[in-house]
Design an enzyme around this catalytic site. Structure first.
Site, short mmCIF file in Angstrom:
data_model
loop_
_atom_site.label_atom_id
_atom_site.label_comp_id
_atom_site.label_asym_id
_atom_site.label_seq_id
_atom_site.Cartn_x
_atom_site.Cartn_y
_atom_site.Cartn_z
N ASP A 231 -4.70 1.65 10.87
CA ASP A 231 -6.38 1.30 11.20
C ASP A 231 -6.39 1.07 12.77
O ASP A 231 -6.39 1.86 13.79
CB ASP A 231 -6.73 0.32 10.59
CG ASP A 231 -8.36 0.01 10.41
OD1 ASP A 231 -8.98 0.86 11.27
OD2 ASP A 231 -8.77 -0.78 10.00
N ASP B 224 -5.62 -0.28 -1.93
CA ASP B 224 -6.41 -1.18 -2.90
C ASP B 224 -7.77 -1.64 -2.53
O ASP B 224 -8.04 -1.55 -1.19
CB ASP B 224 -5.75 -2.47 -3.41
CG ASP B 224 -5.78 -3.69 -2.33
OD1 ASP B 224 -5.45 -3.09 -1.07
OD2 ASP B 224 -6.22 -4.63 -2.24
N GLY C 254 -3.84 -0.47 14.36
CA GLY C 254 -2.58 -0.43 14.94
C GLY C 254 -1.77 -1.80 15.04
O GLY C 254 -0.70 -1.86 15.41
N LYS D 113 -6.74 6.28 10.88
CA LYS D 113 -8.16 6.03 11.20
C LYS D 113 -8.32 6.42 12.78
O LYS D 113 -7.67 6.42 13.65
CB LYS D 113 -8.61 4.63 10.89
CG LYS D 113 -8.67 4.58 9.23
CD LYS D 113 -9.54 3.23 9.05
CE LYS D 113 -9.84 2.95 7.63
NZ LYS D 113 -10.48 1.94 7.21
N GLU E 106 4.07 3.95 6.43
CA GLU E 106 2.78 3.09 6.29
C GLU E 106 1.79 3.93 5.47
O GLU E 106 1.94 5.21 5.36
CB GLU E 106 2.08 2.89 7.49
CG GLU E 106 2.71 1.57 8.25
CD GLU E 106 1.65 0.65 7.84
OE1 GLU E 106 1.35 0.64 6.65
OE2 GLU E 106 1.62 -0.48 8.39
N ASP E 107 0.88 3.25 4.71
CA ASP E 107 -0.13 3.78 3.84
C ASP E 107 -1.22 4.18 4.80
O ASP E 107 -1.60 5.53 4.87
CB ASP E 107 -0.68 3.05 2.78
CG ASP E 107 -1.14 1.50 3.38
OD1 ASP E 107 -0.93 1.39 4.62
OD2 ASP E 107 -1.80 0.86 2.55
N THR F 172 -0.79 -4.05 12.83
CA THR F 172 0.37 -4.29 11.91
C THR F 172 1.59 -3.68 12.60
O THR F 172 2.49 -4.21 12.67
CB THR F 172 0.00 -4.00 10.51
OG1 THR F 172 -1.43 -4.56 10.12
CG2 THR F 172 0.92 -4.30 9.58
N LEU F 173 1.46 -2.36 12.83
CA LEU F 173 2.32 -1.23 13.18
C LEU F 173 3.18 -2.12 14.51
O LEU F 173 4.17 -1.85 14.65
CB LEU F 173 1.89 -0.38 13.54
CG LEU F 173 2.84 0.93 13.50
CD1 LEU F 173 3.58 0.90 12.19
CD2 LEU F 173 1.88 2.34 13.48
N GLY G 253 0.55 -1.32 -0.19
CA GLY G 253 0.02 0.03 -0.08
C GLY G 253 0.74 1.20 0.16
O GLY G 253 0.37 2.25 -0.48
#
Ligand code: 5GP
Length: 174
Positions: free
Chosen positions: A103, A159, A105, A131, A99-100, A107-108, A45
């Site tokens: 949301d 995407d 967090g 977000k 990061e894109d 993943t981060l 992303g």
């Protein structure tokens, strides 16, 4: 505009994205003066954001791309995420995760744990979008392009089912 089975409308035009990206790069140029940061772009992303951002960086810097792969773990906790494609040592480096969108967090959080284990000197996060839930959970993102609600967005690298990454503007689901 229709992408697969969903309808989207224009959200943030490319001109606005461009001026925000430029402003964020300006802050990094000041904050990292005298340092050689490593921009760690999280694919897929953030490829467009990364490419635009680093054009405004006037420091010596390195750029690296990684993916976060998820696979089902054996634990009941379910999905385990891990960084793949890390091709250079980040030991004692000043890393800026690109990061894109942040949301929840989750993943981060995983990325930050892995980088800390690698012995980085410092790590900060830049995200084009953040977000609502990330703000509520106080996920630590130092550089934020746009704070948005919980709507689903697409374009500028992001995407929907693999489609829409090529759009220069950002769209949101209607
Ligand atoms: P988190 O782990 O913070 O909940 O989720 C972050 C990842 O979920 C992002 O890197 C992105 O891949 C995906 N994501 C979250 N929100 C959106 C969205 O509105 N649109 C798209 N295209 N991807 C999103």
């Amino acid at each position: 505009m229709k992408v697969a089975d969903l309808n989207f409308k224009k959200f943030i035009p490319k001109s606005e994205i461009n001026s925000v990206v430029k402003k964020l790069a300006g802050k990094i140029n000041v904050d990292y003066k005298g340092k050689t940061p490593v921009f760690l772009s999280i694919l897929n992303g953030s490829f467009m954001f990364t490419s635009d951002l680093i054009k405004f960086i006037d420091l010596d810097c390195k750029v690296s791309f990684v993916k976060v792969s998820s696979y089902s773990g054996t634990q009941t906790t379910g999905q385990v995420k891990t960084l793949i494609g890390l091709d250079e040592s980040l030991f004692k480096q000043d890393v800026i995760i690109v990061e894109d969108i942040v949301d929840t967090g989750t993943t981060l959080q995983k990325i930050l744990e892995e980088l800390t284990a690698l012995g980085v000197r410092s790590v900060e996060v830049i995200s084009l979008l953040r977000k609502e839930i990330a703000r509520e959970k106080k996920v630590n993102v130092k550089y934020v392009g746009f704070d948005i609600d919980s709507e689903f967005v697409l374009g500028y690298g992001l995407d929907y089912n693999g489609l829409g990454r090529n759009f220069a503007d950002l769209y949101k689901k209607v």
